[in-house]
Structure formats: C-alpha cells, structure tokens
Design a protein around this motif. Sequence first.
Motif: not given
Length: 294
Positions: A34, A58, A60, A68, A100
């Motif tokens: 992440r 993750f 974004g 995810w 996250k």
Amino acid sequence: MISLLTPTHWKDYELIDCGDFEKLERFGNLVLSRPEPQAVWKKTLSDQDWKKQTHIKFKGRSATSGEWIKNSAHLPDRWNVEYKNDDVSINLRLGLTSFKHVGVFPEQAVNWDYISSSIKKFKTASPKVLNLFAYTGAASLIAKAAGADTTHVDSIKQVVNWANENQELSKLKDVRWVVEDALKFVKRELKRGKKYNGIILDPPAFGHGPNGEKWKLEDHIQEMMQDVVQLLDEEEHFLILNTYSLGFSSVIVENLIKTSFPQVKNLETGELYLQATSGIKLPLGVFGKFNTFK
C-alpha cells in the motif's frame, strides 16, 4: 533525551520492505502492498520480489482513496491479529478500507508497551486512563487489559464500533466509549473536575468532529495540551503525545509539552519508526511521553 523507537516483538506484524512511496507489510498471514508518502527512497527488494510476496495491493484513485486488488478471490476482507507483551495481550480485527488503512498503526506498539508497563507501576487501584483520538482502540484495550478504568474518545462512530468489536475479540469489557469531538470532551471533563492517571493523544493532522467541528493539528494542539495536562492526577500519571505530520519534529513536541506542563518529569521525546527486514527504516511520526516514575 531524544530516542528512536521501533516495535521489536510483534510476531503478527512485519514490515518487509518500503520505498518508491510504497510499503510491503505482513499482518498475520497476509502480505499487503500500500502507499506510504514517507518512503521517498528506492525499494531495497526488486519489483519481482514485491509482486511474488504481495497477496493484496492497494490501488489509489486519489491521494486519500482507492481499492484493494487481491491476487485470489478467496482472500478475506477481514481477519484478526494478536498483540502481546510481557504484561497483556489483545486481539484486533483488521479490514480493507477505502482509505488504504487496515485498522491499526503498527508503530504504535512501542506506545502500547509504555502504557501497560506504566499502569502496572501505579499504586492506585484501577487507575483512570483517557485515550483521545482513539481510533479502533488498541491503546484503549492495552490499558484495560493492564487493569485501568479506560475511557475511549473518538469523533467517528464507525471506528468506535470497530473498537468495540476489538474489545469483544480480546475478551475484555467495560471500556467507556464516547463519540465526541476530543477538545470539547476535554473541556467538559475540566469543568467536572475529573482527573486521570494516564492520557494518550494521537491526533491527526486534519479531522472533523461529529457535529462538523474542525481539527487542524498546528492550530489546535497547543490549546489541547494546555487543557489536557490539567486533567492529570498530580501524584501518579503518564502522558503520551504522538503526532504523524510531515511538518512536526520531536523538538516541537518537546516545546509543546514543556510550555504546557513546566513541572514535567522524566520527559522522553523522539521518533517512531518501523524496521524493515530488508534493512531500511521507515519513520512514522514523533512522540513525547512522560511519567511520575523514575
């Protein structure tokens, strides 16, 4: 004294590597990749190593939200981990949120150890502990498991409900849950003449109360500290202030504490970090803490 502190004995957590604005972490049996804005250096491990080890990544959509991506449809959205030290043990439910986060900040384990060891030193039976900006409650549960009468304050009802789930998982009970703006709660406790043996603060850089109250760390932290130290029991106490802000240093935290509480004893300030097994260190906030013990 300025210290660099990192958790050293959490079997259910491991920072594997970090770099290129990402971190690779193991929570229990799951390895997550992440974003991490502090990791401005290159990764130590290869992209192939990261891809091979990652169960869930993750992706974004913006700086604050995303989704995810699992490498198997059978992987869970929720799972549990355990934390234990020489004094207490707790269980935490983790989950994949759109922000996250997974429901725990692992570097805080250093502060959990400080909380439980401090409570064990109190002569007071059932010392009172206040946890402000308390999130999903790990510090609250550590305090409760160590024998404290614990009050947990957060402005977001959903995370307080999550903390209550963690209480049930940890087979604990009777934490006092309060959904309220932290600064308003502190001012009300002052008017009531309340005192606490332990106070924990982990304020965000930005936040909102349940009624739209605005929190900005640099604008409100001095007022908060001047108020909160008045809640400390004079004979036996500890306080932890933890901040995660790119603009804050341990010297700022030291100045905040000393100007708000000139009679402070046994003050320790420094930086929390996570030690990756790849060898790199990931800084994750600064802290100040003090107590009435030598």
